[in-house]
Design an enzyme around this catalytic site. Sequence first.
Site, mmCIF file in Angstrom:
data_model
loop_
_atom_site.group_PDB
_atom_site.id
_atom_site.type_symbol
_atom_site.label_atom_id
_atom_site.label_comp_id
_atom_site.label_asym_id
_atom_site.label_seq_id
_atom_site.Cartn_x
_atom_site.Cartn_y
_atom_site.Cartn_z
ATOM 1 C CB SER A 130 -24.376 12.234 26.557
ATOM 2 O OG SER A 130 -23.121 12.080 27.171
ATOM 3 C CE LYS A 168 -22.617 9.085 29.262
ATOM 4 N NZ LYS A 168 -21.645 9.486 28.225
#
Length: 210
Positions: A130, A168
């Site tokens: 991701s 993230k």
Amino acid sequence: MNDSQKLKNVMSQNLKKHLKRTGKTQTDLAKDLNFPEMTVSNWINAKTYPRIDKIQLMANYFGISRSDLTEEKPENIYTTNPQLVSIPILGTIACGEPIYVSENFSGYRYESAELTPSGNTYYLEAKGNSMEPTIPNGALVLIREQSDVENGEIAAVLLNGDTEATLKRIKKQDGFIILMPDNPTYEPIIVSELNPARIIGKAIRFTVDL
């Protein structure tokens, strides 16, 4: 003297040289790299020759190239290497769906103190894609412990009651924190009372072994 013994002698001389240069003993080398002390002693005494994977581990430990251990080189070509620090490698961290953080210690990476940020640091292995193309799957990500990061920086974040972690990019908007993937095929995670999160560190850089 046969070629095999010459290789052992060169390895022995180079190991002694770099142990002396770094102020380490053969016991330190064995303990830090989890080698049997008798095995290291045999290398030092030119009785046996290490496998290539062990040579690479020792080269990383000393902050040198493999050839500095395996080849006979004039003394005057060596330069003083910077002081090395040991950075622990802990568990894994998700770059996709959050996964359980298993803080299983799996060794050290040895790096120049001059290139290592201040504060408490450790490596986590990135799992998932991701954060690609910024951080590839399988990369070791250097994390500096801190409880907050600037808007737009990449952080290690604990979720689900501190039982899961993810890596993230942090977006701060209108009083909210959003955990943004760099890969547009993944959905952002919005932090809220029902979905709390806690920043545990800032991603400094990553490294990938070939």
